[in-house]
Design an enzyme around this catalytic site. Structure first.
Site, PDB file in Angstrom:
ATOM      1  N   TYR A  53      -2.272   1.956   0.725  1.00 53.86           N
ATOM      2  CA  TYR A  53      -1.124   2.693   1.237  1.00 53.86           C
ATOM      3  C   TYR A  53      -1.437   4.185   1.175  1.00 53.86           C
ATOM      4  CZ  TYR A  53       2.234  -1.253   0.987  1.00 53.86           C
ATOM      5  OH  TYR A  53       2.934  -2.415   1.174  1.00 53.86           O
ATOM      6  N   GLU A  99       6.487  -0.474  -4.919  1.00 57.67           N
ATOM      7  CA  GLU A  99       7.050  -0.215  -6.250  1.00 57.67           C
ATOM      8  C   GLU A  99       6.845   1.245  -6.652  1.00 57.67           C
ATOM      9  OE1 GLU A  99       6.793  -3.783  -5.053  1.00 57.67           O
ATOM     10  OE2 GLU A  99       4.867  -3.326  -5.962  1.00 57.67           O
ATOM     11  N   ASN A 157       6.166  -0.769   7.298  1.00 56.46           N
ATOM     12  CA  ASN A 157       5.840  -1.743   6.265  1.00 56.46           C
ATOM     13  C   ASN A 157       7.041  -2.645   6.012  1.00 56.46           C
ATOM     14  OD1 ASN A 157       4.023  -2.779   4.167  1.00 56.46           O
ATOM     15  ND2 ASN A 157       5.563  -2.010   2.744  1.00 56.46           N
ATOM     16  N   GLU A 158       6.835  -3.932   6.196  1.00 58.60           N
ATOM     17  CA  GLU A 158       7.900  -4.923   5.979  1.00 58.60           C
ATOM     18  C   GLU A 158       9.214  -4.473   6.641  1.00 58.60           C
ATOM     19  OE1 GLU A 158       6.980  -7.296   1.954  1.00 58.60           O
ATOM     20  OE2 GLU A 158       7.571  -5.220   1.600  1.00 58.60           O
ATOM     21  N   GLU A 234      -0.594  -9.265   2.306  1.00 58.10           N
ATOM     22  CA  GLU A 234      -0.343  -9.140   0.873  1.00 58.10           C
ATOM     23  C   GLU A 234      -0.355 -10.539   0.267  1.00 58.10           C
ATOM     24  OE1 GLU A 234       3.074  -6.863  -0.213  1.00 58.10           O
ATOM     25  OE2 GLU A 234       2.470  -5.124   0.995  1.00 58.10           O
ATOM     26  N   TYR A 301      -0.209  -5.365 -12.780  1.00 56.28           N
ATOM     27  CA  TYR A 301       0.127  -6.346 -11.741  1.00 56.28           C
ATOM     28  C   TYR A 301      -0.486  -7.731 -11.995  1.00 56.28           C
ATOM     29  CZ  TYR A 301       2.176  -7.172  -7.129  1.00 56.28           C
ATOM     30  OH  TYR A 301       2.982  -7.584  -6.097  1.00 56.28           O
TER      31      TYR A 301
END
Length: 588
Positions: A53, A99, A157-158, A234, A301
């Site tokens: 990103y 996030e 994005n999404e 993803e 993560y």
């Protein structure tokens, strides 16, 4: 020059079928001197591509600024990807989720009156165009068509989970193409038919996100897009953590099985995350689906490559799966060995936070309580102060508190109003002769997903005391980074015993030079830590994390400075470094 294109069934590299084996690695979450190491370990896993990103707010803390120094040097990062012989996928948003604070959207954007976020609104698109032109000036010379590593760029994005403004998506495509993007443009959405329809355009190549049920998810993608390569942009091999919850992990064997199922049908993949890194400073985001949940500092993560850059069991399992479908280098990434353990018990100097706030300058006067947007504060702390006349025990209330208010009367702590508890009031004790009311307001991270993106932070008025308006406020932004310096402690004597908050404490010690360290915060309450001036992020006794990662690149070995902002109280005043991270309890 090489070419990269979308074929009937495959990605085409120089006209030949090509499978993307990618791993997510956010340059802005990793110390720049570690980039080459992390990229190399991705190649050693068997990956051929790095995805990242681009966080708009990391580069543009104010409009008109575009910072590409140090940890923001996207060009250097992409050059290191190329030097390792790998490709790159760039996802510049403008919204990224990740996030990350505000999903990457800069706080100043929300101060534009009437701005419309994530839609084809003129003020928003003007700001987005400025941003994308600056980012793409770095990316386009590094496209594969010009001899560089970049094989694809993602649009938004999404978006299907948020909106359906097709004109907005078309405008983003235009801006990208006008800026010189020649490689394929992608979109990324969850594997739901409605989201796939809302979040893309016929001229864009769709990808999906999932972590299991591969056949089912790919069927949704194929129904939305009858031709072209199948790709999971993803592949969720782990998950993120909230304060006060458990540490999320996924079973390595089960995740490897899901990866195998994807590769077995010819799919391409981007591991999210390959290596997570750290939410340093004030960069963590938050979720709010009825309950506000800020994210922890560690962005480990449960990724194949851990926060400290060491291989995990998941790394080994994924490497074995990938070896069935592509060449894997003989050399693999090393596993963790114990980090240095040491304790610093003396030499502490401590100063009260509210005592030194005045050194930051004068506040501004407001009749009613302002938000952080009103005083142009993007993140962190603000002190609100007002005088109250003679009062009996009375209720102090606000319409909303975003996110955590510590309340003081004449410097004495009287309570906390915490958004995560849906609280907006507390009882003040009697003040027969009047008192000074002070509120230290902490923005604990802006919401990064859903309809609350871009909401105002701070105290949301009206403010009332005993049901009557409370007016006449002095408001001062509290730049704790500016206070966490040696001069703040000049003249302070050595302190002993527990640490009472809110306060700043400083130790100096020769730490092991160049060694990664794990700072044990389990004996402390809530606050932030700086090592040699670098803000490592937040800690909180509610967990799940009980350590903070200290990258070896910031450890000099000569009079290393450790500064602690303790907001509550620390009965254990020692500084301890332990052998391994303690990321918290899990749910199995």
């Amino acid at each position: 020059m090489p070419t990269f294109a979308i074929g009937e069934q495959d990605f085409l590299l120089d006209g030949e079928p090509h499978r993307i084996l990618s791993g997510a690695l956010h340059y802005f979450r990793v110390h720049p001197d570690m980039w080459a190491d992390r990229i190399r370990k991705a190649r050693q896993l068997g990956l051929n591509t790095i995805e990242t990103y681009v966080a708009w707010n990391a580069h543009a803390p104010e409009r008109g600024v575009f910072d590409t120094t140090g940890q923001r040097d996207l060009g250097r990062f992409l050059d290191l990807v190329e030097a390792e012989g790998m490709h790159a996928i760039v996802r510049p948003g403008p919204y990224i989720c990740a996030e990350w604070d505000n999903g990457g959207l800069p706080a100043w954007l929300m101060r534009i009156p009437g701005v419309g976020v994530r839609r084809n609104e003129p003020q928003y698109m003007a700001a987005v165009t400025e941003y994308l032109q600056q980012v793409l000036a770095i990316v386009t010379p590094r496209q594969i068509t010009r001899g560089g590593p970049v094989v694809a760029v993602q649009i938004e994005n999404e978006y299907g989970a948020y909106g359906d403004d097709k004109d907005y998506l078309r405008e983003l495509v235009r801006v990208n193409r006008d800026a010189g993007v020649e490689v394929p443009l992608l979109t990324c959405d969850q594997a739901e038919a409605e989201m796939q329809e809302r979040g893309s355009l016929p001229e864009l190549h769709r990808t999906v996100t999932f972590g299991s049920r591969t056949a089912e998810k790919l069927a949704v993608l194929r129904a939305a897009q009858p031709t072209g390569p199948l790709m999971c942009m993803e592949f969720w091999n782990g998950w993120f953590d909230h304060w006060g919850a458990h540490h999320h992990v996924t079973d390595a064997a089960a995740s490897a099985g899901d990866l195998d199922a994807l590769l077995a049908v010819g799919g391409s993949v981007n591991l999210y995350m390959f290596h997570g890194g750290t939410n340093m400073g004030f960069t963590n985001g938050a979720n709010d689906k009825g309950v506000y949940q800020p994210l922890v500092t560690s962005y480990d993560y449960d990724a194949p490559l851990a926060e400290d850059g060491t291989a995990t069991a998941k790394y080994d399992a994924f490497r074995e799966v990938i070896s069935r479908y592509a060449p894997v280098p003989a050399e693999s990434a090393p596993h963790r060995t114990p980090a240095p353990e040491l304790t610093i018990e003396g030499g502490r100097r401590t100063v009260g936070l509210l005592d030194v706030v005045a050194t930051l300058g004068e506040g501004s006067s407001w009749d009613e309580v302002p938000t952080h947007e009103d005083v142009a504060v993007a993140s962190g702390f603000v002190r609100y102060r007002t005088a109250v006349a003679h009062i009996e025990p009375s209720v102090l209330a606000f319409d909303e508190v975003r996110d955590r208010a510590q309340v003081f009367l004449d410097g004495v702590a009287v309570g906390v109003i915490d958004r995560s508890e849906r609280a907006r009031s507390l009882t003040l004790p009697a003040a027969p002769h009047g008192a000074t009311l002070e509120i230290l307001l902490e923005d604990q991270g802006r919401v990064n997903y859903g309809t609350r993106i871009g909401e105002a932070k701070g105290l949301i008025g009206p403010a009332t005391l005993a049901g009557k308006p409370l007016l006449g406020w002095d408001v001062l932004p509290v730049d704790v980074d500016a206070l966490a310096v040696e001069s703040t402690f000049a003249g302070e004597c050595e302190a002993a015993g527990p640490i009472a908050g809110p306060s700043l404490s400083r130790w100096t010690s020769d730490l092991p030079a160049g060694r990664d360290l794990f700072l044990d915060v389990s004996g402390w309450g809530k606050g932030m830590v700086w090592v040699n001036g670098v803000n490592l992020g937040r800690y909180w006794s509610k967990g799940p994390t009980a350590t903070m990662y200290v990258p070896g690149q910031i450890v000099t070995g000569q009079a290393d400075s450790i500064v602690l902002l303790e907001l509550l109280g620390a009965p254990d005043a020692a500084v301890r470094f332990v052998a391994a991270p303690q990321l918290g309890h899990t749910d199995f």
